[in-house]
Motif scaffolding. Structure first.
Motif, PDB file in Angstrom:
ATOM      1  N   LEU A   1      33.539  14.312   1.591  1.00 52.58           N
ATOM      2  CA  LEU A   1      33.264  12.770   0.738  1.00 52.58           C
ATOM      3  C   LEU A   1      32.644  12.034   1.741  1.00 52.58           C
ATOM      4  O   LEU A   1      31.699  11.057   1.161  1.00 52.58           O
ATOM      5  CB  LEU A   1      34.945  12.887   0.145  1.00 52.58           C
ATOM      6  N   GLU A   2      32.944  11.746   2.916  1.00 54.30           N
ATOM      7  CA  GLU A   2      32.030  10.953   3.833  1.00 54.30           C
ATOM      8  C   GLU A   2      30.827  11.020   3.949  1.00 54.30           C
ATOM      9  O   GLU A   2      30.077  10.258   3.716  1.00 54.30           O
ATOM     10  CB  GLU A   2      32.660  10.966   5.136  1.00 54.30           C
ATOM     11  N   CYS A   3      30.788  12.430   3.502  1.00 50.91           N
ATOM     12  CA  CYS A   3      29.456  12.675   3.577  1.00 50.91           C
ATOM     13  C   CYS A   3      28.180  12.613   2.599  1.00 50.91           C
ATOM     14  O   CYS A   3      27.585  12.561   2.809  1.00 50.91           O
ATOM     15  CB  CYS A   3      29.332  14.867   3.855  1.00 50.91           C
ATOM     16  N   ILE A   4      29.223  12.931   1.669  1.00 55.13           N
ATOM     17  CA  ILE A   4      28.356  12.500  -0.417  1.00 55.13           C
ATOM     18  C   ILE A   4      28.368  11.094   0.198  1.00 55.13           C
ATOM     19  O   ILE A   4      27.262  10.443  -0.214  1.00 55.13           O
ATOM     20  CB  ILE A   4      28.785  12.708  -1.363  1.00 55.13           C
ATOM     21  N   GLY A   5      28.985  10.346   1.294  1.00 55.09           N
ATOM     22  CA  GLY A   5      28.582   8.922   0.850  1.00 55.09           C
ATOM     23  C   GLY A   5      27.912   7.813   1.699  1.00 55.09           C
ATOM     24  O   GLY A   5      26.905   7.185   1.217  1.00 55.09           O
ATOM     25  N   ALA A   6      27.751   9.241   2.841  1.00 57.26           N
ATOM     26  CA  ALA A   6      27.038   8.681   3.515  1.00 57.26           C
ATOM     27  C   ALA A   6      24.974   9.369   3.074  1.00 57.26           C
ATOM     28  O   ALA A   6      24.070   9.258   4.488  1.00 57.26           O
ATOM     29  CB  ALA A   6      26.980   9.470   4.826  1.00 57.26           C
ATOM     30  N   SER A   7      25.030   9.580   2.179  1.00 53.81           N
ATOM     31  CA  SER A   7      23.871  10.318   1.436  1.00 53.81           C
ATOM     32  C   SER A   7      23.435   8.808   0.513  1.00 53.81           C
ATOM     33  O   SER A   7      23.845   9.767  -0.736  1.00 53.81           O
ATOM     34  CB  SER A   7      23.640  11.901   1.303  1.00 53.81           C
ATOM     35  N   PRO A   8      22.527   8.646   0.714  1.00 58.47           N
ATOM     36  CA  PRO A   8      22.118   7.760  -0.349  1.00 58.47           C
ATOM     37  C   PRO A   8      21.608   8.402  -1.543  1.00 58.47           C
ATOM     38  O   PRO A   8      21.736   7.890  -2.996  1.00 58.47           O
ATOM     39  CB  PRO A   8      21.209   6.598   0.476  1.00 58.47           C
ATOM     40  N   LEU A   9      20.965   9.492  -1.211  1.00 52.46           N
ATOM     41  CA  LEU A   9      20.131  10.287  -2.295  1.00 52.46           C
ATOM     42  C   LEU A   9      21.527  11.371  -3.509  1.00 52.46           C
ATOM     43  O   LEU A   9      21.080  12.250  -4.353  1.00 52.46           O
ATOM     44  CB  LEU A   9      18.997  11.005  -2.638  1.00 52.46           C
TER      45      LEU A   9
ATOM     46  N   ILE B   1      33.347  11.965  -7.612  1.00 47.97           N
ATOM     47  CA  ILE B   1      31.951  12.148  -7.031  1.00 47.97           C
ATOM     48  C   ILE B   1      31.095  12.510  -8.775  1.00 47.97           C
ATOM     49  O   ILE B   1      33.000  12.655  -9.553  1.00 47.97           O
ATOM     50  CB  ILE B   1      32.048  12.930  -5.797  1.00 47.97           C
ATOM     51  N   THR B   2      30.966  12.440  -8.833  1.00 49.28           N
ATOM     52  CA  THR B   2      29.799  12.959  -9.649  1.00 49.28           C
ATOM     53  C   THR B   2      29.045  13.474  -9.629  1.00 49.28           C
ATOM     54  O   THR B   2      27.818  13.316  -8.424  1.00 49.28           O
ATOM     55  CB  THR B   2      29.448  11.682 -11.226  1.00 49.28           C
ATOM     56  N   ALA B   3      28.245  14.841 -10.797  1.00 52.02           N
ATOM     57  CA  ALA B   3      27.077  15.396 -10.020  1.00 52.02           C
ATOM     58  C   ALA B   3      25.771  15.232 -10.798  1.00 52.02           C
ATOM     59  O   ALA B   3      25.690  14.644 -12.342  1.00 52.02           O
ATOM     60  CB  ALA B   3      26.920  16.484 -10.516  1.00 52.02           C
ATOM     61  N   GLY B   4      24.598  15.551 -10.213  1.00 49.93           N
ATOM     62  CA  GLY B   4      23.630  14.020 -10.950  1.00 49.93           C
ATOM     63  C   GLY B   4      23.045  15.556 -11.911  1.00 49.93           C
ATOM     64  O   GLY B   4      23.486  16.435 -11.993  1.00 49.93           O
ATOM     65  N   PRO B   5      21.631  15.328 -13.028  1.00 49.88           N
ATOM     66  CA  PRO B   5      21.357  15.663 -13.637  1.00 49.88           C
ATOM     67  C   PRO B   5      20.192  16.518 -13.331  1.00 49.88           C
ATOM     68  O   PRO B   5      19.973  17.658 -13.393  1.00 49.88           O
ATOM     69  CB  PRO B   5      20.153  15.032 -14.505  1.00 49.88           C
ATOM     70  N   THR B   6      20.329  17.081 -11.829  1.00 51.19           N
ATOM     71  CA  THR B   6      18.469  17.667 -11.004  1.00 51.19           C
ATOM     72  C   THR B   6      19.348  19.166 -10.835  1.00 51.19           C
ATOM     73  O   THR B   6      20.881  19.538 -11.173  1.00 51.19           O
ATOM     74  CB  THR B   6      18.882  17.401  -9.900  1.00 51.19           C
ATOM     75  N   THR B   7      18.359  20.168 -10.689  1.00 53.76           N
ATOM     76  CA  THR B   7      18.870  21.010 -10.192  1.00 53.76           C
ATOM     77  C   THR B   7      18.358  21.987  -8.782  1.00 53.76           C
ATOM     78  O   THR B   7      17.227  21.610  -8.886  1.00 53.76           O
ATOM     79  CB  THR B   7      18.587  22.415 -11.429  1.00 53.76           C
ATOM     80  N   PRO B   8      19.288  22.371  -7.814  1.00 51.49           N
ATOM     81  CA  PRO B   8      20.530  22.143  -7.735  1.00 51.49           C
ATOM     82  C   PRO B   8      21.467  20.983  -8.059  1.00 51.49           C
ATOM     83  O   PRO B   8      20.351  20.256  -7.362  1.00 51.49           O
ATOM     84  CB  PRO B   8      21.302  22.514  -6.532  1.00 51.49           C
TER      85      PRO B   8
ATOM     86  N   ARG C   1      23.212  17.135  -7.053  1.00 50.70           N
ATOM     87  CA  ARG C   1      23.011  16.593  -5.896  1.00 50.70           C
ATOM     88  C   ARG C   1      24.078  16.135  -6.452  1.00 50.70           C
ATOM     89  O   ARG C   1      24.294  14.821  -7.677  1.00 50.70           O
ATOM     90  CB  ARG C   1      22.310  15.514  -5.857  1.00 50.70           C
ATOM     91  N   TYR C   2      25.413  15.897  -5.616  1.00 48.17           N
ATOM     92  CA  TYR C   2      26.710  14.876  -5.662  1.00 48.17           C
ATOM     93  C   TYR C   2      26.498  13.350  -5.144  1.00 48.17           C
ATOM     94  O   TYR C   2      26.072  13.562  -3.776  1.00 48.17           O
ATOM     95  CB  TYR C   2      27.919  15.840  -5.061  1.00 48.17           C
ATOM     96  N   VAL C   3      26.992  12.151  -5.532  1.00 47.24           N
ATOM     97  CA  VAL C   3      27.383  10.860  -5.321  1.00 47.24           C
ATOM     98  C   VAL C   3      28.738  10.951  -6.180  1.00 47.24           C
ATOM     99  O   VAL C   3      29.547  11.126  -6.347  1.00 47.24           O
ATOM    100  CB  VAL C   3      25.792  10.490  -6.554  1.00 47.24           C
ATOM    101  N   LEU C   4      29.022   9.653  -4.572  1.00 42.83           N
ATOM    102  CA  LEU C   4      30.296   9.042  -5.259  1.00 42.83           C
ATOM    103  C   LEU C   4      30.776   8.434  -6.952  1.00 42.83           C
ATOM    104  O   LEU C   4      29.350   8.006  -7.784  1.00 42.83           O
ATOM    105  CB  LEU C   4      30.262   7.872  -4.309  1.00 42.83           C
ATOM    106  N   GLY C   5      31.391   9.123  -7.345  1.00 39.68           N
ATOM    107  CA  GLY C   5      31.928   8.650  -8.271  1.00 39.68           C
ATOM    108  C   GLY C   5      32.686   7.280  -8.685  1.00 39.68           C
ATOM    109  O   GLY C   5      32.659   6.620  -7.663  1.00 39.68           O
ATOM    110  N   PRO C   6      32.855   6.721 -10.126  1.00 40.62           N
ATOM    111  CA  PRO C   6      33.457   5.285 -10.636  1.00 40.62           C
ATOM    112  C   PRO C   6      34.891   5.664  -9.482  1.00 40.62           C
ATOM    113  O   PRO C   6      35.378   4.340 -10.001  1.00 40.62           O
ATOM    114  CB  PRO C   6      33.592   5.670 -12.033  1.00 40.62           C
ATOM    115  N   ALA C   7      35.843   6.210  -9.692  1.00 37.26           N
ATOM    116  CA  ALA C   7      36.910   6.398  -9.306  1.00 37.26           C
ATOM    117  C   ALA C   7      37.277   5.454  -8.016  1.00 37.26           C
ATOM    118  O   ALA C   7      37.899   4.651  -7.696  1.00 37.26           O
ATOM    119  CB  ALA C   7      37.519   7.320  -9.361  1.00 37.26           C
ATOM    120  N   LEU C   8      36.228   6.008  -7.371  1.00 35.52           N
ATOM    121  CA  LEU C   8      36.172   4.861  -6.108  1.00 35.52           C
ATOM    122  C   LEU C   8      36.238   3.639  -6.437  1.00 35.52           C
ATOM    123  O   LEU C   8      36.620   2.686  -5.345  1.00 35.52           O
ATOM    124  CB  LEU C   8      34.684   5.520  -5.132  1.00 35.52           C
ATOM    125  N   VAL C   9      35.046   3.428  -7.073  1.00 26.64           N
ATOM    126  CA  VAL C   9      34.806   1.527  -7.695  1.00 26.64           C
ATOM    127  C   VAL C   9      36.349   1.510  -8.383  1.00 26.64           C
ATOM    128  O   VAL C   9      36.075   0.041  -7.175  1.00 26.64           O
ATOM    129  CB  VAL C   9      33.467   1.724  -8.643  1.00 26.64           C
TER     130      VAL C   9
END
Length: 230
Positions: free
Chosen positions: A13-21, A52-59, A61-69
């Protein structure tokens, strides 16, 4: 106590949060060294919780999700207790002509986190960062009266050092005093830590009613009339 599965999940989770894209599964595996099968299980759980949520790209890309908000929104505001209390302590020190301290409980000790000296009194030696055992004095026992039973048991098992003529060193007496204080929000003591030194302390509560700290006025007993003490 370490919980490997939880630690791995938080690392991801922290690794995803540290990745802006966002980060792909391959990037997460490389960054966290979590085995591929384990990573996919972690990602599935985090996604199911909305963390977290998964973006529409292939493969994807996981980003932080609304539950954290939502979690951040529901979290209580973090208050800098020492900074918030300081102007009030300064006003008290000026009006009372006494040293004022703010203390919090840290395990089986009371830690001074703020202090205000009055220019009208003989300075009482004390400083931020001072720690005192919870059996010793007004503010310490007030905090002990709101601590979990295990903390009281640990303090009562001692050793309870005697520092002045009225220091409580008996486990039975300590438990009796703490029980009585559970029905009160303030107390006063004399000659417990230093002979001839007195203290009057009151609890500080948060919005939920939980005790967070104790505010204490420290004074030299020989210079005080009964009227002044009241």
């Amino acid at each position: 106590m370490a919980i490997p599965a939880l630690e791995r999940g938080l690392t991801v989770l922290e690794c995803i949060g540290a990745s802006p894209l966002g980060a792909t599964a391959t990037e997460l595996i490389e960054a966290t060294r979590v085995p591929r099968a384990t990573l996919y299980r972690i990602v599935a759980v985090l996604a199911s919780r909305g963390l977290i949520t998964a973006g529409p790209t292939t493969p994807p890309r996981y980003v932080l999700g609304p539950a954290l908000v939502r979690l951040a929104r529901d979290a209580p505001p973090q208050v800098d207790l020492a900074s918030t209390a300081q102007p009030i302590m300064d006003a008290l020190a000026e009006s009372l002509g006494e040293t004022i301290k703010l203390v919090v409980r840290v395990d089986t000790e009371a830690l001074t986190i703020a202090i205000s000296h009055s220019g009208n009194n003989v300075p009482i030696l004390s400083k931020v960062g001072t720690r005192l055992p919870l059996h010793l004095g007004a503010s310490q026992r007030l905090l002990l009266s709101r601590a979990p039973p295990a903390i009281l048991d640990a303090v009562a098992k001692g050793p309870m050092e005697r520092r002045a003529s009225r220091t409580i060193t008996s486990p039975r007496v300590l438990r009796r005093e703490v029980k009585a204080l559970r029905e009160r929000t303030w107390t006063a003591t004399e000659s417990e830590g230093i002979e001839g030194l007195g203290a009057i302390a009151a609890l500080i509560h948060d919005a939920s009613g939980a005790a967070q700290a104790a505010l204490v006025a420290v004074y030299i007993r020989g210079r005080k009339t009964s009227r002044r003490l009241r």
